[in-house]
Scaffold this active site. Structure first.
Site, PDB file in Angstrom:
ATOM      1  N   ARG A 194      23.327  62.644  65.393  1.00 37.90           N
ATOM      2  CA  ARG A 194      23.160  64.013  65.876  1.00 37.90           C
ATOM      3  C   ARG A 194      21.688  64.400  65.862  1.00 37.90           C
ATOM      4  NH1 ARG A 194      28.476  67.007  63.229  1.00 37.90           N
ATOM      5  NH2 ARG A 194      29.944  65.462  64.054  1.00 37.90           N
ATOM      6  N   ARG A 214      22.460  66.819  55.826  1.00 38.82           N
ATOM      7  CA  ARG A 214      22.321  66.927  57.279  1.00 38.82           C
ATOM      8  C   ARG A 214      21.352  65.859  57.778  1.00 38.82           C
ATOM      9  NH1 ARG A 214      24.003  71.091  60.407  1.00 38.82           N
ATOM     10  NH2 ARG A 214      24.463  72.262  58.509  1.00 38.82           N
ATOM     11  N   GLU A 252      31.003  72.140  53.361  1.00 40.00           N
ATOM     12  CA  GLU A 252      31.895  71.488  54.322  1.00 40.00           C
ATOM     13  C   GLU A 252      31.821  69.957  54.227  1.00 40.00           C
ATOM     14  OE1 GLU A 252      31.204  72.548  58.419  1.00 40.00           O
ATOM     15  OE2 GLU A 252      32.314  70.793  59.118  1.00 40.00           O
ATOM     16  N   SER A 281      36.420  68.766  58.842  1.00 34.74           N
ATOM     17  CA  SER A 281      36.795  69.838  59.743  1.00 34.74           C
ATOM     18  C   SER A 281      37.992  69.328  60.533  1.00 34.74           C
ATOM     19  CB  SER A 281      35.609  70.154  60.659  1.00 34.74           C
ATOM     20  OG  SER A 281      35.812  71.354  61.340  1.00 34.74           O
ATOM     21  N   ARG A 295      28.564  62.848  52.707  1.00 37.19           N
ATOM     22  CA  ARG A 295      28.750  64.057  51.892  1.00 37.19           C
ATOM     23  C   ARG A 295      29.667  63.768  50.707  1.00 37.19           C
ATOM     24  NH1 ARG A 295      28.595  69.331  55.986  1.00 37.19           N
ATOM     25  NH2 ARG A 295      26.512  68.829  56.796  1.00 37.19           N
TER      26      ARG A 295
END
Length: 425
Positions: A261, A276, A348, A351, A390
RNA sequence: GGAGAGGUGGCCGAGUGGCUUAAGGCGGCGGUUUGCUAAACCGUUGUACGGUCAAAAGCUGUACCCAGGGUUCGAAUCCCUGCCUCUCCGCCA
């Protein structure tokens, strides 16, 4: 993408739902565009019908050695008109589709109303955040101190938002992915898939990343190749333009992939650590279901992802995203948030979404309805099961000891040759 | 990278400008026959977007033979570009 006929027939409902998402003007002048398109289409088609009839007539005349030149001349003229009408109709159609392509999915009736993340609703909690009798460290301190994580060298060979894992750090990451895949394939009935990490733009269009979210993606120069931002893209597109037999449903896949990303627009957000990154690994769960069962399947998919956190004994909560925070393609989303002691908050880690027919319509994903015999759109769902990086962070932070070592969760020990604790060598 | 052959409905496969409304077969669905199964026979068959209708069904129009352009009164068929597949050669983990 929403169905054109549905939007036309339920314009007020759709407008209302878009207001709930905080997008009051997204439909623009849909009605006028739609009416114009239909008018031009009708005219062009009527003229084409006439031409088709005339072509038969010309063929008949020629066969009978009669003169057809008058009719040919007339049709030559008609051809020009058709071309002009087709161009107009195409332009209107493009405009309408442009509008429709940018309309997000309709939130499900059970999605909490809200303006953004602050209105998300906690659904349940699992586990108790641990009480520390010392000041818990953040993973970006713990990892380098243990000699298993290196940001400086990552910056040297690549840049910011990259990390290098050494030794047990690398092995922990690999073990986590294996552990997740084993649980999902052995116990939850998912079939493992190892897809390409590069896809074409049609696939990104199918799942809804394109055309709206180009900025978030890495594109390979001089080609139509893109690095995948999530396994959702290759896996959901596996059955693009296919019709699955109803008996096969639900089709359940899990896939380990790297994800890439650009994180454009997230400058200054989560800059420290590996929360991130431009590249991270994820085990993804993807389901293809009939429309009747998709919400049950969303619940079980969420539970499947939760099972990983429970086995690792990591405290977490489940949150239902509000209308204002819902992703573009999703009709309903549960986020799984894991407890991070360093920031004293839930972060988070997964999802889980039901996209209903939104992606299926874009990607032409269908199944044969046993009752009607017709090909109908599937419902697609996916969720992280889990984000591996994560999870790595959560283990380091939640299992840290006062001496800087990290206890390995029991479920993971068989994957780490029985290792019970990660210590500095 | 070089040379060649291809891409037609759910599948196989015919089709070199109008006789195609895409032949024929397989499969699917419905039926006849049948103690059951099988076979045989008859019928049927996709998607999208319009029109008609309160709606559905039905009827009707247009488009779709890998994709996008072009030639033509008319294109599955001819031309151009792209994508993909296969075969041979070369290179390669």
């Amino acid at each position: 993408m929403l169905d054109l006929g549905f939007v036309r027939a339920n314009l007020e409902l759709v407008r209302q739902k878009m207001r709930e998402r905080g997008l009051p003007d997204i439909l623009g002048d849909f009605e006028a565009l739609d009416a114009e398109r239909r008018k031009q289409l009708s005219e062009a088609e009527a003229l084409k019908a006439r031409r088709n009839k005339a072509s038969d007539e010309i063929a008949r005349l020629k066969k009978q050695k009669q003169d057809a030149s008058a009719l040919i001349a007339e049709m030559k003229q008609a051809g020009l008109e058709i071309q002009a009408l087709d161009e107009q109709a195409k332009a209107s159609d493009d405009k309408l589709r442009e509008v429709l392509r940018n309309v997000p999915n309709i939130p499900h009736a059970t999605v909490p109303l809200g303006r953004g993340a602050q209105d998300n609703q906690e659904v349940r909690r699992w586990g108790q955040p641990r009480e520390f009798d010392f000041e818990p460290k953040a993973h970006w301190d713990l990892g380098p101190e243990l000699g298993i994580l290196d940001f400086e060298r990552a910056a040297k060979i690549a840049g910011a938002r990259f990390a290098v894992y050494f030794g047990v750090g690398a092995k922990l990451e690999r073990s986590l992915a294996n552990f997740m895949l084993d649980v999902h394939t052995r116990e939850h009935g998912y079939t493992e898939v190892l897809p390409p990490f590069i896809v074409n733009s049609a696939s990104l269009y199918g799942t809804g990343q394109l055309p709206k979210f180009t900025e978030d993606l890495f594109k390979l120069e001089g080609s139509d190749y893109w690095l995948i931002p999530t396994a959702e893209v290759p896996v959901t597109n596996l059955y693009r333009d296919e019709v699955l037999e109803a008996e096969r449903l639900p089709v359940k896949h899990c896939a380990w992939t790297a994800c890439f990303r650009s994180e454009a627009g997230s400058y200054g957000k989560d800059t420290r650590g590996i929360i991130r990154q431009h590249q991270f690994q994820k085990v993804e769960l993807v389901k293809f279901t009939s429309p009747e069962t998709s919400y049950e399947e969303l619940e079980s998919l969420t539970r499947d992802a939760e099972a990983i956190l429970q086995r690792l004994e990591l405290p977490y909560r489940v949150v239902a995203l509000s209308t204002g925070d819902l992703g573009f393609s999703s009709a309903k989303t549960y986020d799984l948030e894991v407890w991070l002691p360093s920031s004293r908050e839930y972060k988070e880690i997964s999802s889980c979404s039901n996209f209903e027919a939104f992606q299926a319509r874009r990607a032409n994903l269908r199944f044969r309805n046993g009752k009607t015999g017709k090909a109908e759109l599937l419902h697609t769902l996916n969720g992280s099961g889990l984000a591996v990086g994560r999870t790595w962070v959560a283990i380091l932070e939640n299992y840290q000891q006062s001496d800087g070592s990290v206890v390995v969760p029991e479920a993971l020990r068989p994957y780490l040759d029985g290792m019970e604790k990660i210590s500095r060598r």
